[in-house]
Design a protein around this motif. Structure first.
Motif, PDB file in Angstrom:
ATOM      1  N   UNK A 105       0.819  -1.213   0.000  1.00 26.59           N
ATOM      2  CA  UNK A 105       0.000   0.000   0.000  1.00 26.59           C
ATOM      3  C   UNK A 105       0.855   1.267   0.000  1.00 26.59           C
ATOM      4  N   UNK A 106       1.837   1.339   0.872  1.00 28.59           N
ATOM      5  CA  UNK A 106       2.637   2.566   0.982  1.00 28.59           C
ATOM      6  C   UNK A 106       3.427   2.835  -0.286  1.00 28.59           C
ATOM      7  N   UNK A 107       3.940   1.786  -0.922  1.00 23.07           N
ATOM      8  CA  UNK A 107       4.703   1.966  -2.156  1.00 23.07           C
ATOM      9  C   UNK A 107       3.810   2.467  -3.283  1.00 23.07           C
ATOM     10  N   UNK A 108       2.585   1.951  -3.360  1.00 23.38           N
ATOM     11  CA  UNK A 108       1.647   2.416  -4.385  1.00 23.38           C
ATOM     12  C   UNK A 108       1.294   3.879  -4.148  1.00 23.38           C
ATOM     13  N   UNK A 109       1.063   4.244  -2.888  1.00 22.04           N
ATOM     14  CA  UNK A 109       0.725   5.634  -2.588  1.00 22.04           C
ATOM     15  C   UNK A 109       1.891   6.570  -2.936  1.00 22.04           C
ATOM     16  N   UNK A 110       3.113   6.139  -2.662  1.00 24.40           N
ATOM     17  CA  UNK A 110       4.269   6.973  -2.985  1.00 24.40           C
ATOM     18  C   UNK A 110       4.403   7.153  -4.491  1.00 24.40           C
ATOM     19  N   UNK A 111       4.169   6.072  -5.241  1.00 26.23           N
ATOM     20  CA  UNK A 111       4.226   6.186  -6.703  1.00 26.23           C
ATOM     21  C   UNK A 111       3.116   7.091  -7.222  1.00 26.23           C
ATOM     22  N   UNK A 112       1.906   6.941  -6.681  1.00 27.83           N
ATOM     23  CA  UNK A 112       0.795   7.792  -7.110  1.00 27.83           C
ATOM     24  C   UNK A 112       1.097   9.264  -6.839  1.00 27.83           C
ATOM     25  N   UNK A 113       1.746   9.550  -5.726  1.00 27.91           N
ATOM     26  CA  UNK A 113       2.101  10.929  -5.405  1.00 27.91           C
ATOM     27  C   UNK A 113       3.111  11.487  -6.404  1.00 27.91           C
ATOM     28  N   UNK A 114       4.101  10.685  -6.757  1.00 29.36           N
ATOM     29  CA  UNK A 114       5.097  11.154  -7.709  1.00 29.36           C
ATOM     30  C   UNK A 114       4.516  11.362  -9.107  1.00 29.36           C
ATOM     31  N   UNK A 115       3.620  10.462  -9.491  1.00 33.26           N
ATOM     32  CA  UNK A 115       3.061  10.524 -10.836  1.00 33.26           C
ATOM     33  C   UNK A 115       1.791  11.364 -10.910  1.00 33.26           C
ATOM     34  N   UNK A 116       1.256  11.757  -9.747  1.00 32.27           N
ATOM     35  CA  UNK A 116      -0.042  12.445  -9.673  1.00 32.27           C
ATOM     36  C   UNK A 116      -1.099  11.632 -10.416  1.00 32.27           C
ATOM     37  N   UNK A 117      -1.157  10.361 -10.029  1.00 35.32           N
ATOM     38  CA  UNK A 117      -1.999   9.390 -10.728  1.00 35.32           C
ATOM     39  C   UNK A 117      -3.280   9.091  -9.969  1.00 35.32           C
ATOM     40  N   UNK A 118      -4.409   9.039 -10.640  1.00 38.72           N
ATOM     41  CA  UNK A 118      -5.592   8.441 -10.027  1.00 38.72           C
ATOM     42  C   UNK A 118      -5.359   6.947  -9.837  1.00 38.72           C
ATOM     43  N   UNK A 119      -5.931   6.410  -8.780  1.00 38.90           N
ATOM     44  CA  UNK A 119      -5.744   4.998  -8.449  1.00 38.90           C
ATOM     45  C   UNK A 119      -7.113   4.317  -8.414  1.00 38.90           C
ATOM     46  N   UNK A 120      -7.316   3.360  -9.291  1.00 36.61           N
ATOM     47  CA  UNK A 120      -8.536   2.554  -9.294  1.00 36.61           C
ATOM     48  C   UNK A 120      -8.219   1.131  -8.880  1.00 36.61           C
ATOM     49  N   UNK A 121      -9.251   0.317  -8.760  1.00 37.73           N
ATOM     50  CA  UNK A 121      -9.019  -1.044  -8.308  1.00 37.73           C
ATOM     51  C   UNK A 121     -10.070  -1.999  -8.837  1.00 37.73           C
ATOM     52  N   UNK A 122      -9.677  -3.256  -8.911  1.00 38.84           N
ATOM     53  CA  UNK A 122     -10.609  -4.349  -9.145  1.00 38.84           C
ATOM     54  C   UNK A 122     -11.220  -4.745  -7.804  1.00 38.84           C
ATOM     55  N   UNK A 123     -12.251  -5.580  -7.827  1.00 44.31           N
ATOM     56  CA  UNK A 123     -12.931  -5.956  -6.596  1.00 44.31           C
ATOM     57  C   UNK A 123     -11.974  -6.583  -5.588  1.00 44.31           C
ATOM     58  N   UNK A 124     -11.101  -7.478  -6.049  1.00 44.07           N
ATOM     59  CA  UNK A 124     -10.195  -8.162  -5.127  1.00 44.07           C
ATOM     60  C   UNK A 124      -9.092  -7.240  -4.613  1.00 44.07           C
TER      61      UNK A 124
END
Length: 577
Positions: A215-234
């Motif tokens: 989770x923390x690594x994804x959030x850090x990447x999203x912050x750097x890229x200014x990316x929206x984050x979506x997800x599948x059900x699982x």
């Protein structure tokens, strides 16, 4: 002298197995008696072997350890197949014992003769027959290593007469601890990944269950890229909490701006997802990271396929990713997400206290409020999937389990039984549809027999709601989807399980509080609106025509309550570079 059955159970005990789910009898009798005589391992009697396999799957997913189910010869073990498919496709480490007719009769067309070593090949990593005592204990240990090491099902066939024979090889001791290594991608792929992320102006992250622990690594990447984050059900339970970049979920159960964000991106990064619905994927400008190379590119064409653990791969690439400055794409998608939820939230907020039958969205939102912070929710396939996906708020501690890959009905209650055995100190809630509960209704007797303190919330609309929706979008009027109402609270009460039935929305919160606080099992039967259906986030012109052709039913888009609150919060706190 120890028998093969004794040796079998001793090896299971060494592997940390604490119980076997199944129905006793016939060719299983030597194994069942070995369980009776072995300390530290119990037999959990279920009413259908299918439920035993589902329960084992949920226990394995709850604990991360091997779980075991068993079926006697013929129909006893063929009942296992549904739950084993679910376990295998969910990656749950489960060993199934498929007992067999007497060894001397195999191939003669004997009573109840089947060939489990053929039947279960498609839903297992390992499927073999034990024909002689000399194969033990090596074959059993090999099966266990397949189930635990690869994540999925292993099946062993054992004739009853062979199980009764004396063991010939020493059992010995064995360490089954499997500590999987972390897959690191090749360094040149890390460079390629960083280069692609830096070149793209608009990057969207789409996450599946493979982001667990990252989770923390994804959030850090999203912050750097200014990316929206979506997800599948699982992926929902592992990524949506503490996520200011959230744009919701895609797919048939989706909501919000996830689909739009994916279509508008210059580059989509798939993280630990095997999302099967390619019609929701862009089909271009896509990079995928997964620790299972067999999943790479099988859903959509890829510009780059990266074989690696999600957390490890992102940690390697983060230092190479440049901080983006243009926040317009992220801002736009967060605003779209909030507006999308605003447009549908009235479906659950309008006249809640007066609407009879009760809005199922309202029931789900109350459950989200009242359930424990570390509750485990098991959810039936169908509309229950929708309500849980849209209303149960993840927080990093809650778990949500269902037949999300195999899509079997009737999984919620047996899953809840296994999850409760795996986590005896936690609140376990079965979110059951009336169709799913009715299919394996006998497992209420299992709950009563073993006093399993699960809480069963029945969304009772006397309808197969998801099937009705499928018919509508295909232009067919619904047929044989609506059925005579059943008072499941009365059924549960007759079985000796405490229960209540709610028909008035003003009673939902009070009665649900009582149900969740009960020390033992409790069934809450809520009569809900059969016309409350859910439209996916993206519908085709063909589907629109289908709805028009099937006019006459009111199709609600389905509220998204807590998701709207989250979206509004994210808008107030948009991360700045």
């Amino acid at each position: 002298m120890a028998t093969v059955a004794d040796q079998f159970i001793e090896v299971l005990r060494q592997a940390g197995v604490r119980r076997v789910y199944g129905v006793v009898g016939d060719s299983l009798n030597p194994v069942v008696d070995a369980v009776r005589r072995t300390g530290g391992i119990d037999w959990v009697h279920v009413r259908n072997e299918e439920a035993g396999a589902f329960a084992a799957a949920a226990e394995a997913q709850t604990t991360g350890r091997l779980a075991v189910c068993a079926g006697s010869c013929g129909p006893g073990n063929t009942h296992l197949v549904q739950g084993l498919y679910d376990a295998h496709r969910s990656g749950a480490p489960v060993l199934a014992l498929a007992s067999q007719i007497p060894s001397t009769q195999i191939g003669s067309g004997y009573f109840q003769e089947t060939h489990p070593e053929r039947l279960f090949v498609d839903c297992s990593h390992y499927c073999e027959a034990i024909g002689t005592p000399a194969q033990m204990p090596r074959i059993l240990r090999t099966a266990i290593q397949h189930a635990v090491g690869l994540g999925g099902v292993a099946v062993l066939t054992l004739p009853g007469d062979t199980a009764s024979q004396d063991a010939v090889a020493p059992t010995g001791e064995h360490d089954f601890l499997v500590r999987k290594g972390v897959v690191r991608p090749p360094s040149d792929q890390v460079e390629q990944l960083a280069g692609a992320l830096n070149r793209a102006r608009k990057v969207m992250l789409f996450c599946g269950s493979g982001v667990q622990g990252a989770h923390s690594a994804v959030m850090e990447l999203a912050h750097k890229l200014l990316s929206p984050v979506g997800h599948a059900l699982r992926g929902k339970e592992w990524i949506q909490y503490d996520n200011p970049y959230d744009v919701g979920m895609s797919g048939l159960l989706g909501y919000g701006a996830c689909y739009e964000a994916m279509q508008a991106a210059d580059l989509v990064l798939l993280l630990g997802t095997d999302f099967p619905y390619d019609q929701f994927l862009p089909g271009k400008n896509t990079i995928q990271i997964d620790d299972d190379p067999s999943r790479l590119g099988r859903r959509t064409p890829l510009d780059l396929a990266v074989h690696g653990d999600i957390g490890e791969t992102l940690r390697l690439v983060l230092d190479k990713v440049q901080q983006k400055q243009d926040q317009s794409y992220l801002d736009d998608m967060l605003h779209r997400h909030a507006r999308a939820l605003e447009n549908v939230v009235s479906a659950y907020t309008r006249d809640i206290e007066k609407h009879i039958p009760i809005h199922p969205e309202y029931v789900a939102s109350v459950l989200d409020d009242l359930a424990a912070d570390d509750a485990i929710f098991t959810v039936d396939t169908g509309m229950c999937n929708v309500w849980v996906a849209r209303y149960i708020t993840p927080n990093g501690r809650r778990r949500v389990m269902g037949s999300f890959v195999h899509g079997s009905m009737a999984n919620a209650l047996p899953h809840a039984i296994g999850a409760q055995y795996g986590a005896p100190g936690r609140q376990v809630v079965s979110v059951s549809g009336d169709g799913g509960l009715g299919m394996l209704l006998g497992e209420l007797l299992t709950v009563k027999l073993h006093r399993v303190p699960v809480k069963i919330i029945v969304f009772n609309n006397a309808s197969l709601g998801m099937v009705k929706l499928e018919m509508l979008v295909d232009g067919f009027p619904s047929y044989e989807t609506d059925h005579e109402a059943v008072d499941f609270a009365a059924v549960a009460q007759a079985m000796g399980i405490e229960s209540s039935r709610v028909e008035n929305p003003s009673d939902v919160r009070t009665v649900m509080e009582r149900a969740l606080a009960a020390p033992g099992p409790y069934l809450l039967d809520v009569v809900t609106d059969p016309n409350a259906l859910s439209i996916p986030p993206h519908i085709t012109p063909q589907q629109v025509r289908g709805f028009a052709l099937a006019a006459g039913k009111t199709v609600l888009t389905g509220g998204v309550g807590k998701m709207l609150d989250l979206a509004r919060s994210n808008l107030r706190n948009i991360p700045r570079p």
